[in-house]
Scaffold this motif. Structure first.
Motif, PDB file in Angstrom:
ATOM      1  N   ILE A 413      10.981  19.386  51.816  1.00 26.63           N
ATOM      2  CA  ILE A 413      10.697  17.962  52.023  1.00 26.63           C
ATOM      3  C   ILE A 413      11.978  17.315  52.543  1.00 26.63           C
ATOM      4  N   ILE A 414      11.844  16.601  53.647  1.00 25.78           N
ATOM      5  CA  ILE A 414      13.004  16.007  54.302  1.00 25.78           C
ATOM      6  C   ILE A 414      12.945  14.489  54.144  1.00 25.78           C
ATOM      7  N   PHE A 415      14.059  13.887  53.749  1.00 25.08           N
ATOM      8  CA  PHE A 415      14.130  12.434  53.690  1.00 25.08           C
ATOM      9  C   PHE A 415      15.197  11.963  54.665  1.00 25.08           C
ATOM     10  N   GLY A 416      14.863  10.963  55.460  1.00 29.18           N
ATOM     11  CA  GLY A 416      15.838  10.481  56.439  1.00 29.18           C
ATOM     12  C   GLY A 416      15.834   8.976  56.520  1.00 29.18           C
ATOM     13  N   GLY A 417      16.973   8.429  56.940  1.00 28.59           N
ATOM     14  CA  GLY A 417      17.031   6.987  57.131  1.00 28.59           C
ATOM     15  C   GLY A 417      18.041   6.660  58.210  1.00 28.59           C
ATOM     16  N   ARG A 418      18.132   5.390  58.545  1.00 32.34           N
ATOM     17  CA  ARG A 418      19.146   4.909  59.492  1.00 32.34           C
ATOM     18  C   ARG A 418      20.366   4.509  58.700  1.00 32.34           C
ATOM     19  N   ASP A 419      21.429   5.274  58.846  1.00 30.85           N
ATOM     20  CA  ASP A 419      22.612   5.029  58.040  1.00 30.85           C
ATOM     21  C   ASP A 419      23.823   5.281  58.920  1.00 30.85           C
ATOM     22  N   SER A 420      24.556   4.237  59.237  1.00 28.78           N
ATOM     23  CA  SER A 420      25.633   4.398  60.219  1.00 28.78           C
ATOM     24  C   SER A 420      26.934   4.891  59.598  1.00 28.78           C
ATOM     25  N   ASP A 421      27.088   4.775  58.274  1.00 28.45           N
ATOM     26  CA  ASP A 421      28.448   5.014  57.764  1.00 28.45           C
ATOM     27  C   ASP A 421      28.574   5.767  56.441  1.00 28.45           C
ATOM     28  N   THR A 422      27.500   6.300  55.877  1.00 26.16           N
ATOM     29  CA  THR A 422      27.644   6.863  54.536  1.00 26.16           C
ATOM     30  C   THR A 422      27.283   8.347  54.419  1.00 26.16           C
ATOM     31  N   LEU A 423      26.041   8.681  54.751  1.00 24.28           N
ATOM     32  CA  LEU A 423      25.568  10.043  54.478  1.00 24.28           C
ATOM     33  C   LEU A 423      25.896  11.034  55.586  1.00 24.28           C
ATOM     34  N   VAL A 424      26.079  12.281  55.207  1.00 21.22           N
ATOM     35  CA  VAL A 424      26.249  13.349  56.199  1.00 21.22           C
ATOM     36  C   VAL A 424      24.946  13.541  56.966  1.00 21.22           C
ATOM     37  N   PRO A 425      25.014  14.198  58.143  1.00 19.83           N
ATOM     38  CA  PRO A 425      23.791  14.360  58.934  1.00 19.83           C
ATOM     39  C   PRO A 425      22.750  15.269  58.288  1.00 19.83           C
ATOM     40  N   LEU A 426      23.183  16.155  57.417  1.00 23.78           N
ATOM     41  CA  LEU A 426      22.254  17.147  56.862  1.00 23.78           C
ATOM     42  C   LEU A 426      22.757  17.583  55.496  1.00 23.78           C
ATOM     43  N   LEU A 427      21.846  17.623  54.533  1.00 21.38           N
ATOM     44  CA  LEU A 427      22.235  17.868  53.150  1.00 21.38           C
ATOM     45  C   LEU A 427      21.064  18.489  52.408  1.00 21.38           C
ATOM     46  N   GLU A 428      21.379  19.437  51.520  1.00 11.42           N
ATOM     47  CA  GLU A 428      20.328  19.996  50.654  1.00 11.42           C
ATOM     48  C   GLU A 428      20.668  19.652  49.213  1.00 11.42           C
ATOM     49  N   SER A 429      19.676  19.275  48.437  1.00  8.13           N
ATOM     50  CA  SER A 429      19.970  18.903  47.051  1.00  8.13           C
ATOM     51  C   SER A 429      20.188  20.147  46.207  1.00  8.13           C
ATOM     52  N   PHE A 430      20.834  19.964  45.050  1.00  6.06           N
ATOM     53  CA  PHE A 430      21.060  21.100  44.153  1.00  6.06           C
ATOM     54  C   PHE A 430      19.738  21.637  43.605  1.00  6.06           C
ATOM     55  N   ASN A 431      18.819  20.732  43.353  1.00  3.04           N
ATOM     56  CA  ASN A 431      17.516  21.133  42.801  1.00  3.04           C
ATOM     57  C   ASN A 431      16.544  19.964  42.978  1.00  3.04           C
ATOM     58  N   TRP A 432      15.322  20.118  42.470  1.00  2.00           N
ATOM     59  CA  TRP A 432      14.283  19.095  42.649  1.00  2.00           C
ATOM     60  C   TRP A 432      14.729  17.730  42.114  1.00  2.00           C
ATOM     61  N   GLY A 537      25.927  17.567  47.143  1.00  2.00           N
ATOM     62  CA  GLY A 537      24.886  18.560  47.400  1.00  2.00           C
ATOM     63  C   GLY A 537      25.432  19.681  48.273  1.00  2.00           C
ATOM     64  N   LEU A 538      24.503  20.414  48.879  1.00  2.00           N
ATOM     65  CA  LEU A 538      24.885  21.594  49.649  1.00  2.00           C
ATOM     66  C   LEU A 538      24.833  21.269  51.137  1.00  2.00           C
ATOM     67  N   ILE A 539      25.908  21.585  51.844  1.00  2.00           N
ATOM     68  CA  ILE A 539      25.914  21.325  53.287  1.00  2.00           C
ATOM     69  C   ILE A 539      26.090  22.646  54.040  1.00  2.00           C
ATOM     70  N   PRO A 540      25.743  22.680  55.313  1.00  2.00           N
ATOM     71  CA  PRO A 540      25.844  23.914  56.090  1.00  2.00           C
ATOM     72  C   PRO A 540      27.296  24.376  56.260  1.00  2.00           C
ATOM     73  N   ARG A 541      27.477  25.678  56.425  1.00  3.84           N
ATOM     74  CA  ARG A 541      28.796  26.213  56.791  1.00  3.84           C
ATOM     75  C   ARG A 541      28.972  26.051  58.301  1.00  3.84           C
ATOM     76  N   TYR A 542      30.201  25.835  58.706  1.00  5.91           N
ATOM     77  CA  TYR A 542      30.460  25.634  60.139  1.00  5.91           C
ATOM     78  C   TYR A 542      29.935  26.807  60.975  1.00  5.91           C
ATOM     79  N   ASN A 543      30.225  28.009  60.527  1.00  2.29           N
ATOM     80  CA  ASN A 543      29.850  29.165  61.344  1.00  2.29           C
ATOM     81  C   ASN A 543      28.342  29.318  61.536  1.00  2.29           C
ATOM     82  N   ASP A 544      27.596  28.945  60.500  1.00  3.04           N
ATOM     83  CA  ASP A 544      26.135  29.033  60.627  1.00  3.04           C
ATOM     84  C   ASP A 544      25.643  28.036  61.674  1.00  3.04           C
ATOM     85  N   LEU A 545      26.190  26.829  61.615  1.00  2.00           N
ATOM     86  CA  LEU A 545      25.758  25.820  62.588  1.00  2.00           C
ATOM     87  C   LEU A 545      26.175  26.230  63.999  1.00  2.00           C
ATOM     88  N   LYS A 546      27.369  26.773  64.085  1.00  2.00           N
ATOM     89  CA  LYS A 546      27.859  27.208  65.398  1.00  2.00           C
ATOM     90  C   LYS A 546      26.883  28.222  66.014  1.00  2.00           C
TER      91      LYS A 546
END
Ligand code: SPV
Ligand code: MN
Length: 607
Positions: A413-432, A537-546
């Protein structure tokens, strides 16, 4: 109730429609309709069975009445809403509650008072007009998800839209007879001006009666206010979902193609105009706006209550949205609303990727370049919230499971919003629980033109569903938390933000980056990539995104970009937690665990 039954009203209803109603053996339906007819006093009644002939009749009348104008391409029509009726009208919308009960963040109104006001507005409102009655199922018919609904309206445009957007279910009403439980929608566009637009916008009212599962909508045409089965039904189904322990959400539903031909299903909640449709189009489409989620044999499964798309048209061009552009460019049943109509019967909208025409007809009447409104502001060729209405079947990326009565298994389940200055572009939660609390229930977004009011302000919008909430927010969140616990393997929860900017105000991501994020989420669901643990929370590793940037976009992705985009903005994040904590601390029903999880996150950020 007036005491008059359908048989007393037979001369108004007409034999054909009367027999159609009698074929449904449901006394509550009969008395409801007799009541509406007595109050609204239509000149005649058309009961639709959803047959091809009946649907044709509605299409034809939409044009004959002037509510829609045919365009050059076969099947295309255009409808104009009033300049004051171009988006959801929060201030005119209220949930009716007995004894003047109040709910946090929800516009409520005393039920008796609301019904009284509505009765005055409805009295005789359909005089001289035909009343239309349609039967629908939200969700695939004859499935555990299905919710039946009856729509009454005096607008051919509204019924035409619903015939495109929903599954017609006259047959289900007949099959279920007295057993059928159904939502009820009463709509009247009220008096119209020369452009066939609702004229009495000051008397626009949208009242949602939870007690009787009935929604009243008058003196409005804009789809979000008038099409009962869309956002009006959402208020009723959220209430039902609370009572029955499932989720009725403002979410798209898509299949994401992964390695080796596998398909993984995701839902996604975004406030409108925040990248929801463009994300949905990257997948195999099941739904672009709404989803019902239920636990069946321990699995979270979902369906789309709708069968069509009422989509935002601004900015759709062959480069950014090729799949939608294709749908808009080919003949077939499609209603444009509030775009610019050209003399040759073509249409133009802002961001179509063509030179701006110099004149045409739009929602303000004759339009020419430089035309201004009464405040002196330039009127754009099309309204920023202009839309198109089309069946899901028009989309080449439609997923074959879109009508499966069992739904599809949701893994993310993906949640998104318009946020110019706070949240990272992509994030996974630790759990439900962590995802429900820190991503979904903490969602904030900058306001857009989909709602009447000033765009750009940061608004609290939990689950992107706040505008449609009909129950206490604390109760809603508790239900969410419980839902995940009951599933044997709940979906992963992700947060995305496509709108992050640097100090100079430039976007930090390009539009296509969301394709990479989706690919990353798909693999995370299958446990294939590792992550970097951060306080939020959990964010991607650089190499995976690359690797994924190369694979998905054929592009290089620099470490410098990664570091800018995925920086954990500690002070902004703490400010956000403080804002959210304050909001929930004023809601007595907020589950304790929400405060615990937010406090822990705050603590991690400080360390
Ligand atoms: C939205 O704005 O979220 C829509 C269109 O999907 S409306 O029907 O107006 O809600
Ligand atoms: Mn929506």
């Amino acid at each position: 109730a007036s005491g008059r039954g359908l048989s007393d009203l037979r001369s108004i209803i007409g034999d054909e429609s009367y027999n159609r109603l009698m074929a449904i053996r449901n006394s509550r339906l009969h008395s409801f309709l007799a009541w509406v007819i007595s109050v609204c006093e239509p000149a005649s009644v058309f009961v639709s069975t959803g047959s091809p002939e009946d649907n044709d009749y509605i299409r034809r009348k939409a044009i004959e009445s002037g509510e829609e104008i045919p365009l050059r391409l076969k099947g295309h029509t255009i409808h104009f809403d009033s300049p004051l009726d171009q988006a959801r009208a929060r201030d005119d919308t209220a949930i009716l509650l007995p004894n003047n009960q109040k709910l946090p963040f929800i516009r409520t109104k005393d039920r008796d008072e609301g019904i009284k006001e509505m009765l005055t507005l409805l009295k005789g409102i359909m005089r001289g007009r035909e009343m239309l009655v349609g039967f629908y199922s939200l969700g695939p018919k004859a499935s555990p998800f299905s919710i039946l609904a009856v729509q009454v309206t005096d607008s051919y445009y509204v019924m035409h839209s619903e015939n495109i957007l929903y599954r017609q279910a006259y047959d289900e009403f007949i099959r279920q007879g007295e057993e059928a439980r159904f939502l009820k929608f009463i709509h009247s566009q009220g008096e119209l001006n020369e452009m066939k637009q609702s004229k009495n916008i000051k008397q626009r009212r949208i009242f949602i009666d939870l007690t009787d599962e009935t929604v009243y909508s008058v003196n409005t045409q804009y789809g979000g206010n008038s099409i009962g089965l869309k956002k009006l039904a959402l208020r009723l189904t959220i209430k039902r979902a609370m009572e029955e322990g499932w989720l009725s959400e403002h979410m798209f539903l898509i299949g994401v193609n992964g390695p080796g031909g596998r398909v993984t299903y995701f839902t996604g909640a975004f406030p409108s105009m925040s990248g929801k449709t463009s994300t949905a189009m990257l997948g195999r489409l099941i739904g672009d706006d709404l989803a019902y989620l239920r636990i069946i044999n321990g699995e979270v499964r979902a369906v789309n209550p709708e069968a069509g798309v009422f989509g935002i048209i601004e900015g759709i061009n062959p480069v950014d949205d090729p799949l939608i552009y294709e749908v808009l460019s080919k003949p077939g049943e499609l209603i444009f609303s509030n775009v610019l109509m050209l003399e040759n019967g073509d249409v133009y909208w802002n961001g179509k990727g063509e030179p701006e025409p110099s004149s045409g007809i739009n929602y303000t009447g004759k339009w020419w370049r430089g035309k201004v409104d009464d405040k002196g502001n330039p009127i754009p060729p099309s309204h920023p919230n202009a839309r198109f209405t089309v069946s899901l079947k028009a989309f080449s990326n439609l997923d074959p499971a879109y009508d499966d009565p069992k739904g599809v298994v949701v893994k993310g389940i993906i949640f998104g919003g318009r946020d110019s200055d706070t949240l990272v572009p992509l994030l996974e939660s630790f759990n439900w629980e962590h995802g429900v609390v820190t991503i979904a229930a903490s969602l904030e977004s900058e306001r857009t033109a989909a709602v009447i009011g000033k765009a750009g302000e940061r608004e609290f919008n939990p689950m992107a569903n706040l505008d449609f909430l009909s129950v206490d927010l604390g109760v809603y969140i508790s239900n969410y938390l419980r839902f995940g616990k009951e599933a044997s393997n709940p979906p992963k929860i992700f947060g995305v933000n496509y709108f992050l900017r640097d100090e100079q105000g430039r976007f930090l991501n390009s539009k296509e980056d969301k394709k990479v994020w989706l690919a990353w989420m798909e693999r995370r669901v299958h446990g294939e990539l590792d992550v970097v643990e951060t306080p939020i929370g959990l964010i991607p590793r650089y190499n995976d995104l690359k690797g994924l940037f190369r694979e998905v976009l054929g592009k290089e992705y620099s470490l410098e970009n990664y570091e800018k985009q995925f920086a954990v903005r500690v002070s902004k994040l703490i400010e956000k937690i403080d804002r959210i904590m304050k909001i929930y601390s004023e809601i007595p029903t907020t589950p304790k665990i929400l405060f615990n999880i937010l406090s822990e996150q705050r603590q991690r950020l400080l360390e």
